[in-house]
Design a protein around this motif. Structure first.
Motif, PDB file in Angstrom:
ATOM      1  N   ALA A   1       9.146  17.173  23.173  1.00 42.29           N
ATOM      2  CA  ALA A   1      10.367  16.999  23.954  1.00 42.29           C
ATOM      3  C   ALA A   1      10.876  15.564  23.925  1.00 42.29           C
ATOM      4  CB  ALA A   1      10.131  17.427  25.403  1.00 42.29           C
ATOM      5  N   ASP A   2      10.017  14.607  23.540  1.00 46.70           N
ATOM      6  CA  ASP A   2      10.441  13.210  23.453  1.00 46.70           C
ATOM      7  C   ASP A   2      11.291  12.949  22.214  1.00 46.70           C
ATOM      8  OD1 ASP A   2       8.945  12.566  25.716  1.00 46.70           O
ATOM      9  OD2 ASP A   2       7.153  12.165  24.543  1.00 46.70           O
ATOM     10  N   LEU A   3      11.242  13.858  21.255  1.00 47.70           N
ATOM     11  CA  LEU A   3      11.821  13.603  19.938  1.00 47.70           C
ATOM     12  C   LEU A   3      13.080  14.429  19.711  1.00 47.70           C
ATOM     13  CD1 LEU A   3       8.476  13.679  17.937  1.00 47.70           C
ATOM     14  CD2 LEU A   3       9.681  11.658  18.774  1.00 47.70           C
ATOM     15  N   ALA A   4      13.930  13.928  18.835  1.00 44.85           N
ATOM     16  CA  ALA A   4      15.156  14.638  18.457  1.00 44.85           C
ATOM     17  C   ALA A   4      15.452  14.350  16.995  1.00 44.85           C
ATOM     18  CB  ALA A   4      16.326  14.198  19.334  1.00 44.85           C
ATOM     19  N   ALA A   5      15.784  15.374  16.246  1.00 47.96           N
ATOM     20  CA  ALA A   5      16.190  15.221  14.849  1.00 47.96           C
ATOM     21  C   ALA A   5      17.712  15.246  14.776  1.00 47.96           C
ATOM     22  CB  ALA A   5      15.595  16.332  13.992  1.00 47.96           C
ATOM     23  N   LEU A   6      18.258  14.283  14.080  1.00 39.92           N
ATOM     24  CA  LEU A   6      19.714  14.143  14.022  1.00 39.92           C
ATOM     25  C   LEU A   6      20.102  13.623  12.646  1.00 39.92           C
ATOM     26  CD1 LEU A   6      22.356  14.243  15.749  1.00 39.92           C
ATOM     27  CD2 LEU A   6      21.953  11.837  16.269  1.00 39.92           C
ATOM     28  N   GLU A   7      20.903  14.392  11.950  1.00 38.42           N
ATOM     29  CA  GLU A   7      21.438  13.992  10.642  1.00 38.42           C
ATOM     30  C   GLU A   7      20.336  13.555   9.684  1.00 38.42           C
ATOM     31  OE1 GLU A   7      24.391  11.077  11.459  1.00 38.42           O
ATOM     32  OE2 GLU A   7      25.785  12.512  12.378  1.00 38.42           O
ATOM     33  N   GLY A   8      19.232  14.340   9.644  1.00 40.44           N
ATOM     34  CA  GLY A   8      18.170  14.075   8.687  1.00 40.44           C
ATOM     35  C   GLY A   8      17.244  12.948   9.061  1.00 40.44           C
TER      36      GLY A   8
ATOM     37  N   TYR B   1      14.277  10.760  15.874  1.00 35.09           N
ATOM     38  CA  TYR B   1      14.432   9.755  16.919  1.00 35.09           C
ATOM     39  C   TYR B   1      13.551  10.099  18.115  1.00 35.09           C
ATOM     40  CZ  TYR B   1      18.684   8.495  14.353  1.00 35.09           C
ATOM     41  OH  TYR B   1      19.574   8.114  13.381  1.00 35.09           O
ATOM     42  N   VAL B   2      13.181   9.064  18.864  1.00 31.07           N
ATOM     43  CA  VAL B   2      12.514   9.257  20.143  1.00 31.07           C
ATOM     44  C   VAL B   2      13.517   8.925  21.242  1.00 31.07           C
ATOM     45  CG1 VAL B   2      11.564   6.887  20.115  1.00 31.07           C
ATOM     46  CG2 VAL B   2      10.552   8.614  21.605  1.00 31.07           C
ATOM     47  N   ARG B   3      13.556   9.778  22.260  1.00 30.82           N
ATOM     48  CA  ARG B   3      14.479   9.562  23.386  1.00 30.82           C
ATOM     49  C   ARG B   3      13.865   8.507  24.303  1.00 30.82           C
ATOM     50  NH1 ARG B   3      17.291  15.050  24.074  1.00 30.82           N
ATOM     51  NH2 ARG B   3      16.332  16.351  22.487  1.00 30.82           N
ATOM     52  N   THR B   4      14.513   7.389  24.446  1.00 30.92           N
ATOM     53  CA  THR B   4      14.006   6.297  25.263  1.00 30.92           C
ATOM     54  C   THR B   4      15.019   5.950  26.340  1.00 30.92           C
ATOM     55  OG1 THR B   4      14.955   4.339  24.164  1.00 30.92           O
ATOM     56  CG2 THR B   4      13.084   5.412  23.080  1.00 30.92           C
ATOM     57  N   ILE B   5      14.616   5.067  27.224  1.00 31.06           N
ATOM     58  CA  ILE B   5      15.527   4.631  28.287  1.00 31.06           C
ATOM     59  C   ILE B   5      16.673   3.800  27.729  1.00 31.06           C
ATOM     60  CG2 ILE B   5      13.721   4.722  30.022  1.00 31.06           C
ATOM     61  CD1 ILE B   5      13.556   1.642  29.807  1.00 31.06           C
ATOM     62  N   ALA B   6      16.557   3.355  26.488  1.00 25.81           N
ATOM     63  CA  ALA B   6      17.625   2.584  25.851  1.00 25.81           C
ATOM     64  C   ALA B   6      18.353   3.408  24.796  1.00 25.81           C
ATOM     65  CB  ALA B   6      17.054   1.310  25.232  1.00 25.81           C
TER      66      ALA B   6
END
Length: 822
Positions: free
Chosen positions: A262-269, A272-277
């Motif tokens: 749930a911390d991660l997201a795939a976007l346009e190949g 990413y990790v979802r962070t506070i920034a």
């Protein structure tokens, strides 16, 4: 009383006595009895210098393991168990280890080439070396991975092999672990625990170190990434996974980001990790979940722990996965039957480390052999899941009798490909401590192989030893009652002191603590809220007990004050409102509010805090984790248990205040505490500080705000409502006052990262500023029920705003306005 260390003479005498008694009982091929006794003598002498007896030595090493924070959990259990480490390590000479390492490297290279072929040209199948049914029938063969070229060209980065040593000294492979090999972290923790117990052993025996292996593994993954300073994560299935403590330890030791799906997201190949920034690039993942669950779009659509689009990012070459999904097809027991032929076909040489003899029943001749030799073989599932005829899993054939044997043979006739027969393995033994005696016990050894920066393989010197509980020499597996052992490779050559610490001048000094995933920020925020909530509830219960139940008549609160206090506790969900306010009823009410697991009691709140602590152990000190996991007090009296809890809360607060670095993790923890305390103070003011409040109400308010001493020092003449309200609500110098909390909340929010660069306040910052400004111009007389109720509502809204901005919100859009991609 401290145990006096033994003199060198006494240590030698004890060691000689232990060895003589042990050799008299050890079977043929035992690691001590069949080896040069000098290294074992040196090790046992070291043990005798730090412990009065063997039982004492075992307690010492277990205590060190507990201090490190080592633990494990059986599947289905909620609580972790202490790690079972033996004080006596397994000693292997460097000359013998060289053969093991060479065989492990050869096997790793063979499996890499086999996996590459199976997901590439498939020549081994088309050429008849492997039957197609062996691949197609395996649940670990992942068809979506066929034809994908992994980043850097390597499918495997980290492998483990379980080895057995026979009574005659030969080593053979019991199993291959390719999907999520566990145990390397436990091997590291065993070394730490035993090293703290036997501090002088390293120099005496020139024991090879683990750090170069882990450094090579980390460098090997980094070398395949497309950035010079890649962000590498360890993907965990979560804290309920049996080896989660090991995963947290490895992430901390290797400097990896511990993440869940749930911390991660795939976007346009890209990943990413979802962070506070915002979203931050992830370049590589060391994957510990079942590979079939990694991506619900490409693999198992039922997965709740995977990352949609991860395989697309992998195919694009933007993220390295260690190991490649699908490599687990070679783990199947059935594959062991073909490994000798594969070595000749692929490498042109025999296996240096042969595996145990295996017959896959998918072949007619092999099935006939297994049926004829059933009583001499172990019958096991071919691909992992237990088939119908073998519901209990791998079992000695001689133990399958009557109807069970008939059912097995019938199912083998229907689906022979689901079964293998393997030779029964007899293990050599090593010393283990049982009671106060040194006794022989069977063992297995898990060896770890990793790919380094140059693409070559390196072997951890020693690995992870597992000791059987019973003296029978059948293959052992970690389970209830079994022990683990440090495995020390020793030799004549001195070993250079190596660690994962960088050279003094090789790093650019920075004070940025690094990436903080949104889930971790959420955890720290709610850890702060739960701890503060539990402490506030306990404080209210103690006020109730101290003034209405166990106190003398002079301190008894009037019924109206007691009713409001009871209403505050009941309103928090800690206990149902009692039918009456008698002493007996209040005692039962207080006990429920403190201990009932079915309500939102102090015990239940502590359980929530403990749960968060378990999920954040890679970022918490061992002392903090130990306090969070401490059992609920068991003293006889309710007041004694309450006092014990209060001291525990004070210790946790001390660690949070004086030992946590002031980074974003701490800021979210402090935000949680301040918001929870502000809500509690506003509620207490509304109940006990309004116009018409009597002296008992005001005294209760001071108790709840922990401000009695401050008030008495400032106003020795007595209680006055305006003075009490001013101290508890408006005094910016009182750390328990409402104004103090709002000031700290605003400070913390303006210390956190923002998404935009327009220097405009974000919503949560604006709300905190407005709330603090409103209170800063208020007077004690202004704070009526409406004003205090409004403050409570605005604090709840501020908490929601913080969650919307910083925490995971399920399926929120990946591209929010101002989202940072880096």
């Amino acid at each position: 009383m401290a145990t006096q260390a033994a003199s060198p003479f006494d240590a030698t005498r004890h060691a000689e006595g232990w060895i003589a008694a042990y050799r008299a009982a050890a079977p043929a091929g035992d690691m001590l009895a069949a080896a040069d006794p000098a290294p074992w003598q040196a090790m046992l002498e070291e043990l005798a210098t730090v412990a009065s007896d063997l039982d004492h030595a075992r307690e010492r090493v277990r205590r060190h393991a507990a201090d490190i924070g080592t633990g494990f959990r059986f599947i289905g259990e909620a609580d972790e168990r202490p790690w079972p480490v033996s004080p006596v390590p397994l000693l292997i000479p460097a000359t013998e280890w060289a053969g093991i390492a060479a065989g492990a490297i050869q096997r790793a290279e063979l499996i890499e080439r086999v996996v590459a072929d199976l997901y590439g040209s498939a020549r081994l199948v088309s050429g008849g070396v492997l039957p197609a049914a062996l691949i197609a029938g395996s649940p670990q063969f992942l068809r979506p991975m066929a034809g994908l070229t992994p980043p850097g060209g390597f499918h495997l980065h980290f492998i483990a092999f379980d080895l057995a040593r026979g009574p005659s000294g030969e080593w053979r492979v019991l199993a291959d672990h390719l999907r999520a090999p566990a145990g390397a972290g436990y091997a590291l923790e065993n070394r730490l625990a035993v090293g703290r117990t036997l501090g002088g052993l390293q120099a005496k025996l020139n024991i090879q170190r683990h750090a170069p292996f882990f450094a090579a593994f980390r460098a090997g993954i980094a070398a395949l990434c497309r950035r010079s300073e890649p962000r590498i994560g360890l993907l965990t299935p979560g804290r309920y996974n049996p080896t989660y403590p090991e995963q947290a330890h490895l992430a901390r030791y290797l400097g990896l980001l511990l993440v869940e799906g749930a911390d991660l997201a795939a976007l346009e190949g890209k990943l990413y990790v979802r962070t506070i920034a915002g979203l931050k690039r992830v370049d590589a993942l060391w994957c510990r979940p079942d590979p079939r669950l990694l991506d619900p779009l490409a693999l198992d659509s039922r997965s709740q722990i995977g990352v949609p689009g991860l395989i697309d990012a992998y195919e694009a070459g933007s993220v390295v996965l260690a190991n490649a999904p699908g490599a687990g097809v070679v783990e199947a027991r059935a594959f062991a039957a073909f490994m000798p032929a594969l070595a000749q076909a692929v490498l042109g040489e025999p296996l240096k480390l042969p595996n145990i003899a295996t017959w896959w029943c998918g072949g007619a001749r092999e099935r006939d052999h297994v049926e004829r030799e059933l009583d001499r073989l172990t019958i096991a599932p071919a691909f992992g899941p237990a088939p119908l005829g073998l519901p209990q899993g791998a079992t000695p054939g001689a133990a399958i009798t009557g109807e069970a044997r008939a059912a097995l043979l019938a199912d083998m006739a229907r689906r022979p490909q689901d079964y293998v027969g393997q030779e029964e393995v007899r293990l050599s033994t090593m010393p283990a401590v049982v009671g106060d005696d040194l006794v022989p016990r069977p063992f297995t050894l898990r060896v770890f192989v990793a790919r380094g920066a140059d693409g070559g393989w390196t072997v951890m010197p020693g690995g992870f030893g597992r000791i059987g509980e019973a003296p029978e020499t059948s293959a052992a597996a970690i389970g209830e009652g079994l022990w683990s052992a440090d495995v020390c490779v020793h030799g004549a050559d001195p070993v250079a002191p190596v660690s994962l610490l960088a050279a003094p001048d090789s790093l650019h000094v920075r004070r940025n603590p690094g990436t903080l995933p949104s889930r971790v920020a959420d955890n720290f925020f709610w850890l702060g809220r739960y701890l503060e909530r539990g402490e506030a509830l306990l404080g209210a219960i103690r006020v109730l007990m101290g003034h209405s139940i166990d106190a003398d008549g002079a301190a008894v609160l009037p019924p109206a004050t007691v009713a409001r206090l009871v209403g505050m506790i009941a309103g928090a969900g800690a206990a149902p409102y009692p039918d009456m306010l008698s002493r007996a009823a209040l005692t039962g009410f207080a006990r429920t509010a403190m201990e009932d697991p079915a309500t939102f009691s102090v015990r239940a709140i502590n359980r929530h805090a403990r749960s968060i602590g378990e999920a954040s152990r890679d970022r918490l000190s061992a002392d903090m984790v130990r306090l969070l996991e401490a059992p609920f007090p068991s003293q006889r009296g309710l007041m004694e248990r309450a006092g014990s809890l209060q001291r525990r809360y004070a210790a946790i607060a001390g660690l949070y205040a004086e030992h946590m670095v002031r980074n974003d993790s701490w800021r979210f923890h402090d935000l949680g505490r301040r918001i929870e305390r502000a809500i509690a103070i506003a509620r207490a003011l509304r109940l006990f500080g309004l116009a018409g409040a009597g002296s008992d109400d005001l005294s209760t308010l001071l108790d709840l705000a922990d401000s009695q001493i401050s008030y008495r020092q400032r106003y020795p003449s007595g209680l006055a409502r305006i003075a009490v309200v001013d101290l508890v609500a408006l005094d910016p110098n009182n750390p328990r006052a409402l104004a103090f909390q709002l000031d700290r909340i605003r400070q913390r929010l303006f210390q956190l990262p923002v998404l935009g660069d327009d220097e405009m306040a974000e919503p949560q910052q604006a709300q905190a500023t407005a709330l603090q400004a409103a209170l800063s111009i208020a007077t004690a007389a202004d704070l009526d029920a409406d004003a205090l109720g409004d403050i409570e509502r605005r604090l709840a809204a501020l908490s929601d705003a913080i969650a919307r901005r910083y925490f995971l919100q399920g399926a929120e859009p990946l591209r929010a306005v101002g989202l940072t991609l880096a």
